[in-house]
Design an enzyme around this catalytic site. Structure first.
Site: not given
Length: 545
Positions: A155, A187
Site C-alpha cells: 500500500h 493512508n
C-alpha cells in the site's frame, strides 16, 4: 501550477456560466517535456457516486479530473491499476525519483545508516520533494493485508511531514535540546492508521509540550494521517521513494543543480562500430558498442545524480507487448582529455542496478576528473529510446561521444595523420622535495605530447601524491618523447619539482616505469628528489584504446 495550468481560467464561474465549455486541460511530464492533455467533464459513476478518485467534499472534482487526464495518458483507467509509484511521482513533477530499499540498507539495525537516511529524507521534504513509502507484499494474499499495528501491506503511503521533535516542557526542553526523529504519513484511504507508539491518542505525546503538539498539527481522529518515530518506521516499512524536485534556478536560496539532458537510442546493427545495443558489462565483446556520454566533475568532490529513463511502452501497447526493457548504466573514469569513444574497458567507479522499470537512478560522490556513462539494456540486441539526465553542482559539459578516432580531412595527407595512440597513466610520486616551511608540498602534474597538454588536479599537503590520472594522445611523430612534469602550486608562481621523458614502443603493449625525477633543459642529467611511477599503453590501431 504545472499539472493544472491556468486553473483560475478553468474554474467554474457562477457569474459566467456561458464561458464553460465542458473541457479541461492538464499537463504531465513525459519523457523530458510537459505534455498537454485535454479531457471532457464526463466522469464515471455508479449510483451517482464517483467510481475512482474522489474528495470528501461532494462539490470538489479536481482530483477526479486529474485522474481522468492521467488515465488518458495511459490509455484507460485500468492501466492505472498497480503501476510504479516512483514513475507516477516523476510524471507529476518532472523530478527525479530515488527508490531506497530499507531492508537491503539494513536501516532497522544500522543506526548510522538510519541517521544518514533521515537527514536525506528531511532534506528532500524541506525542499518540497514528494515522498512515498510502503511495506512490501510478498504474496497476492499479502496485498492490502492489515498488520496488528494498523499498517497495510502493499500500500503506498504519502509522507506528509518530517521533523525533529523537541521533547519535554518549557525552558527545560529548550535547554536539554533533546529531539526525536519523527515522520508523518497518510493512508490514501483516509482511514486506518498506525496504532503503535506516537499514534494519535498514545501516551507518548505527553512527553511533548502543548505548543509543540499544536505546531505539529496532532489530531485525535481516524483521518488516515499519523506520526511514527523514524526508528519504528524503519522497523516496519521496507521501501521509501524520494522524488526530488530538481532546482535549476539561480535565484533560489536552496541548492541549484546544473542539469544536462541527453536523448539517445539503443539501435542494433551488424557493424560493430555502428552497433549501439551491446548489452550490459557481462557481454564484454559488445558492451562498449553501446552509446557513450562523457562529462566532467570540476570540483574536488561533487555529488552527482544520474537518471536513465526508457521510453515507456506501457502507455503505447500497440507498439509492442507493453513490457519495459531491463536497463541500467555504468560509469567509468577515463583520461582527462578523452574526446573519442572508449574501445577498451577503463576504471569502473559506479554502476546502477538493472531493472525493467521506467527509470533507473544513482546518486554518487565522484572525485574531480572526466567520466563516461554507458547506458545499456541488460541483453544485447534490444532496441529502444532513452533519456539520460545528469545533475551536478557545476556545469558538467555532458555530451555524447560519437567518433571512434580523429576524423581524416583533406589536410590529413599534408599535415600527417596519427600513426599511434598512447595512453599515459600517471600513477603516483614518492619523496618529492618539500617546498613549504613545514616540508609540505601541493603538487600537480602536466603531461605534454606533441603540443597537447593534460593537467591533473592539485593534491594538498603531500610529498607522495597518488595522482592516478590518465591522458590519451594520438601521435603523428612516434619518435618524439612524452614529457611529464611535476609542479608545486603556489600563490604567485608555481615551482618546478622535476620531470621525466618517456618513449613508447607499440610492440610493448603495456609498460610500467618508476623513474627518478630530472631537472630541465641542459641540466636534464641532474637528479631531483623523488620518483614517478607511470604506465604506458601504445597501439597502432587507433580504436584499440
Amino acid at each position: 501550477m504545472r499539472v493544472i495550468p491556468d486553473w483560475k481560467e478553468q474554474e467554474w464561474d457562477t457569474e459566467k456560466p456561458d464561458s464553460y465549455a465542458g473541457i479541461f486541460h492538464f499537463r504531465f511530464w513525459r519523457f523530458g517535456e510537459w505534455v498537454d492533455v485535454v479531457i471532457d467533464d464526463r466522469l464515471p459513476t455508479v449510483d451517482n457516486q464517483l467510481v475512482y478518485c474522489h474528495s470528501n467534499d461532494s462539490n470538489e472534482f479536481w482530483s477526479a479530473m486529474v485522474e481522468k487526464a492521467y488515465a488518458k495518458v495511459y490509455g484507460c483507467y485500468e492501466a492505472l491499476d498497480g503501476g510504479n509509484t516512483a514513475d507516477a511521482l516523476v510524471d507529476f513533477t518532472g523530478g527525479v525519483s530515488e527508490p531506497v530499499d530499507l531492508l537491503e540498507g539494513q536501516m532497522a539495525t544500522d543506526e548510522v545508516a538510519r541517521n544518514q537516511l533521515f537527514e536525506r529524507v528531511l532534506k528532500v521534504h524541506n525542499r518540497d520533494g514528494l515522498i512515498s513509502c510502503s511495506i512490501r507484499a510478498t504474496t497476492i494474499e499479502d496485498m492490502e493485508a492489515r498488520l496488528d499495528c494498523g499498517l497495510v501491506k502493499g500500500h503506498a503511503y504519502a509522507v506528509t511531514d518530517v521533523r525533529k521533535v523537541r521533547l519535554g516542557h518549557g525552558l527545560l526542553a529548550f535547554f536539554k535540546s533533546e529531539k526525536l526523529q519523527m515522520i508523518r504519513m497518510r493512508n490514501p484511504w483516509g482511514e486506518k492508521e498506525w496504532s503503535g507508539p506516537w499514534s494519535d491518542s498514545s501516551e507518548e505525546w505527553n512527553k511533548v509540550s502543548k505548543s509543540e503538539r499544536e505546531k505539529l498539527g496532532v489530531t485525535v481522529q481516524d483521518d488516515g494521517e499519523f506520526w511514527m518515530t523514524f526508528d519504528d518506521f524503519c522497523q516496519y516499512f521496507t521501501d521509501i521513494i524520494l522524488c526530488r524536485l530538481i532546482n535549476t534556478s539561480y535565484l533560489s536560496i536552496h541548492k541549484t543543480w546544473e542539469e544536462e539532458v541527453m536523448r539517445g537510442s539503443w539501435v542494433h546493427r551488424q557493424d560493430p562500430l555502428r552497433n549501439r545495443s551491446g548489452g550490459c558489462i557481462n557481454h564484454k565483446a559488445t558492451f562498449l558498442q553501446n552509446p557513450q556520454y562523457v562529462f566532467d566533475v570540476k570540483k574536488v568532490e561533487d555529488e552527482v545524480l544520474i537518471c536513465l529513463q526508457q521510453k515507456e511502452k506501457r502507455a503505447t501497447p500497440k507498439e509492442g507487448k507493453g513490457e519495459n526493457l531491463a536497463i541500467g548504466f555504468d560509469i567509468h573514469r577515463v583520461e582527462l582529455n578523452r574526446k573519442y569513444r572508449m574501445h577498451s574497458a577503463q576504471q569502473k567507479v559506479a554502476g546502477s542496478i538493472y531493472i525493467n522499470s521506467r527509470c533507473v537512478f544513482l546518486r554518487k560522490e565522484l572525485q574531480e576528473g572526466r567520466y563516461v556513462i554507458i547506458p545499456t539494456t541488460f541483453d544485447p540486441g534490444q532496441q529502444g529510446d532513452f533519456l539520460l539526465r545528469v545533475f551536478t553542482d557545476v556545469p558538467s559539459d555532458c555530451k555524447e561521444l560519437t567518433l571512434d578516432d580523429p576524423p581524416q580531412t583533406c589536410w590529413t595527407g599534408m599535415c600527417g595523420y596519427p600513426q599511434l595512440v598512447t595512453q599515459v597513466h600517471v600513477m603516483n610520486a614518492e619523496g618529492l622535495q618539500g617546498q613549504e616551511s613545514n616540508g609540505a608540498v601541493d603538487p600537480y602534474v602536466i603531461i605534454t605530447c606533441e603540443g597537447e597538454r593534460v593537467r591533473s588536479p592539485v593534491h594538498k599537503d603531500t610529498r607522495c601524491p597518488n595522482f592516478d590520472i590518465k591522458g590519451l594522445f594520438y601521435r603523428k611523430k612516434p619518435k618524439e618523447g612524452i614529457h611529464i612534469e611535476i609542479y608545486n602550486k603556489n600563490m604567485i608562481v608555481d615551482t618546478f619539482l622535476g620531470q621525466v621523458i618517456l618513449f613508447s614502443d607499440p610492440n610493448e603493449r603495456q609498460e610500467q616505469h618508476t623513474l627518478h625525477l630530472r631537472d630541465k633543459g641542459s641540466r636534464q642529467d641532474n637528479d631531483l628528489p623523488g620518483t614517478l611511477t607511470v604506465r604506458l599503453i601504445t597501439a597502432t590501431a587507433l580504436t584499440n584504446i
